[in-house]
Design a protein around this motif. Structure first.
Motif, PDB file in Angstrom:
ATOM      1  N   MET A   1       0.830  -1.199   0.000  1.00  0.00           N
ATOM      2  CA  MET A   1       0.000   0.000   0.000  1.00  0.00           C
ATOM      3  C   MET A   1       0.865   1.250   0.000  1.00  0.00           C
ATOM      4  O   MET A   1       0.589   2.214  -0.705  1.00  0.00           O
TER       5      MET A   1
ATOM      6  N   VAL B   1      -6.118   4.610  -5.697  1.00  0.00           N
ATOM      7  CA  VAL B   1      -7.119   3.547  -5.645  1.00  0.00           C
ATOM      8  C   VAL B   1      -6.453   2.190  -5.434  1.00  0.00           C
ATOM      9  O   VAL B   1      -6.960   1.350  -4.675  1.00  0.00           O
TER      10      VAL B   1
ATOM     11  N   LEU C   1      -5.675   1.905  -1.920  1.00  0.00           N
ATOM     12  CA  LEU C   1      -6.865   1.620  -1.120  1.00  0.00           C
ATOM     13  C   LEU C   1      -7.204   0.139  -1.157  1.00  0.00           C
ATOM     14  O   LEU C   1      -7.604  -0.438  -0.145  1.00  0.00           O
TER      15      LEU C   1
ATOM     16  N   LEU D   1      -4.949  -1.506   1.175  1.00  0.00           N
ATOM     17  CA  LEU D   1      -5.306  -1.173   2.561  1.00  0.00           C
ATOM     18  C   LEU D   1      -6.498  -2.003   3.024  1.00  0.00           C
ATOM     19  O   LEU D   1      -6.537  -2.479   4.169  1.00  0.00           O
TER      20      LEU D   1
ATOM     21  N   MET E   1     -13.510   2.833   4.591  1.00  0.00           N
ATOM     22  CA  MET E   1     -12.937   2.717   3.252  1.00  0.00           C
ATOM     23  C   MET E   1     -13.882   3.274   2.192  1.00  0.00           C
ATOM     24  O   MET E   1     -13.432   3.805   1.177  1.00  0.00           O
TER      25      MET E   1
ATOM     26  N   PHE F   1     -13.116   6.853   2.076  1.00  0.00           N
ATOM     27  CA  PHE F   1     -11.881   7.102   1.331  1.00  0.00           C
ATOM     28  C   PHE F   1     -12.142   7.018  -0.171  1.00  0.00           C
ATOM     29  O   PHE F   1     -11.698   7.883  -0.942  1.00  0.00           O
ATOM     30  N   VAL F   2     -12.845   5.965  -0.582  1.00  0.00           N
ATOM     31  CA  VAL F   2     -13.075   5.774  -2.012  1.00  0.00           C
ATOM     32  C   VAL F   2     -13.887   6.934  -2.571  1.00  0.00           C
ATOM     33  O   VAL F   2     -13.615   7.455  -3.662  1.00  0.00           O
TER      34      VAL F   2
ATOM     35  N   VAL G   1     -11.578   9.951  -2.950  1.00  0.00           N
ATOM     36  CA  VAL G   1     -10.642   9.769  -4.061  1.00  0.00           C
ATOM     37  C   VAL G   1     -11.366   9.947  -5.388  1.00  0.00           C
ATOM     38  O   VAL G   1     -10.850  10.572  -6.324  1.00  0.00           O
TER      39      VAL G   1
ATOM     40  N   MET H   1      -4.198   7.599   5.147  1.00  0.00           N
ATOM     41  CA  MET H   1      -4.235   6.129   5.182  1.00  0.00           C
ATOM     42  C   MET H   1      -3.194   5.584   6.147  1.00  0.00           C
ATOM     43  O   MET H   1      -3.439   4.609   6.867  1.00  0.00           O
TER      44      MET H   1
END
Lengths: 197, 87
Positions: free
Chosen positions: A19, A26, A29, A32, A64, A67-68, A71, B20
């Motif tokens: 990661m 992406v 991610l 992750l 997540m 996050f997506v 992004v 992250m």
């Protein structure tokens, strides 16, 4: 049982290293998420099945997704099409898929071996956790709720799109603009020549 | 894993990657708590992990909102761009 623990830990560490070395957000991610799933398997092996479920649901699910979303929101524009074209070979899926397959094999082995989380030595039941959580740690629960409320309000406040130029926004309140727009009822028609009876 | 998260925090300059890495660090701390609680048969480890989970959710929502604001303001996800903020 020991072997599954070490394999899941190795998968977690490898996924984290991959990661950190990705250039595409992406792809990072994906790794992750695999890392979080591996940590969930470690929790399951360690006898904390409830915590493992929470890890999958909240970390790999909710956080997540946030996050997506961000992004995807940040990658607007022409670069997106180019990136989509570059993703077409879909080689990026192979690494996370391989690591996730290892985890799935471990999970299937653990479930079919008949050793549920209750049989694992050192397992702590969710009932015990709840009793302790709402007993001595009740103040902490209340503080966590306040923290979540503060996070909600803060995220809403920060997430608003700020006006680009505040003077433009309030500039419409000046008399000339309002008269030009025809919205000023007080000074409406004051610049016209007076009507002669 | 905590060290890996720390390294990622220090090495990367992209704000998304920094966030992250923060997640990885929080997760590693929670992992240590749960494993310790499992080792000594105490439920406190899992309770602390629940608190860490709550804090991570709040932190990530606020952090992502901040990232959106910074992106709208600087049109870049560089952490060095934010050092030019004044006032």
């Amino acid at each position: 049982m020991e072997a599954t623990f070490y394999i899941a830990s190795a998968v977690a560490v490898i996924a984290t290293v991959l990661m950190l070395t990705r250039l595409n957000a992406v792809h990072a991610l994906l790794y992750l998420i695999v890392s979080l799933l591996a940590v969930a398997v470690v929790f399951f092996v360690a006898g904390a099945a409830f915590i493992a479920a929470l890890e999958v649901i909240i970390y790999a699910g909710a956080i997540m997704v946030l996050f997506v979303f961000v992004v995807m929101m940040l990658n607007l524009g022409l670069r997106t099409e180019e990136m989509e074209r570059r993703w077409q070979p879909s080689r990026a899926w192979i690494g996370p898929l391989a690591l996730a397959a290892v985890l799935l094999a471990e999970l299937v082995y653990l479930l079919t071996a008949g050793s549920g989380p209750a049989q694992i030595a050192g397992s702590v039941e969710p009932k015990q956790v709840s009793i302790v959580l709402f007993g001595p740690y009740l103040l902490g629960v209340e503080l966590a709720s306040m923290l979540l409320l503060a996070g909600l309000v803060g995220a809403y406040h920060l997430g608003r799109r700020a006006p680009e130029k505040p003077e433009d926004r309030y500039g419409a309140d000046s008399d000339e603009r309002r008269a030009a727009a025809g919205g000023d009822l007080v000074h409406a028609g004051s610049d016209r020549p007076a009507r002669t009876p | 894993m905590f060290t890996l998260g720390l390294i990622g925090l220090l090495v990367r300059r992209n704000l998304i990657f920094i966030l992250m890495s923060l997640e990885v660090m929080l997760n590693a701390a929670g992992l240590a708590f749960v494993i310790a609680g499992s080792r000594w048969h105490q439920a406190d480890g899992q309770v602390v992990f629940l608190f860490i989970l709550t804090m991570a959710a709040a932190e990530v929502s606020v952090g992502l909102a901040l990232i959106l604001q910074l992106y709208h303001r600087f049109k870049a996800l560089d952490a060095d761009a934010a050092s030019e903020m004044r006032g």
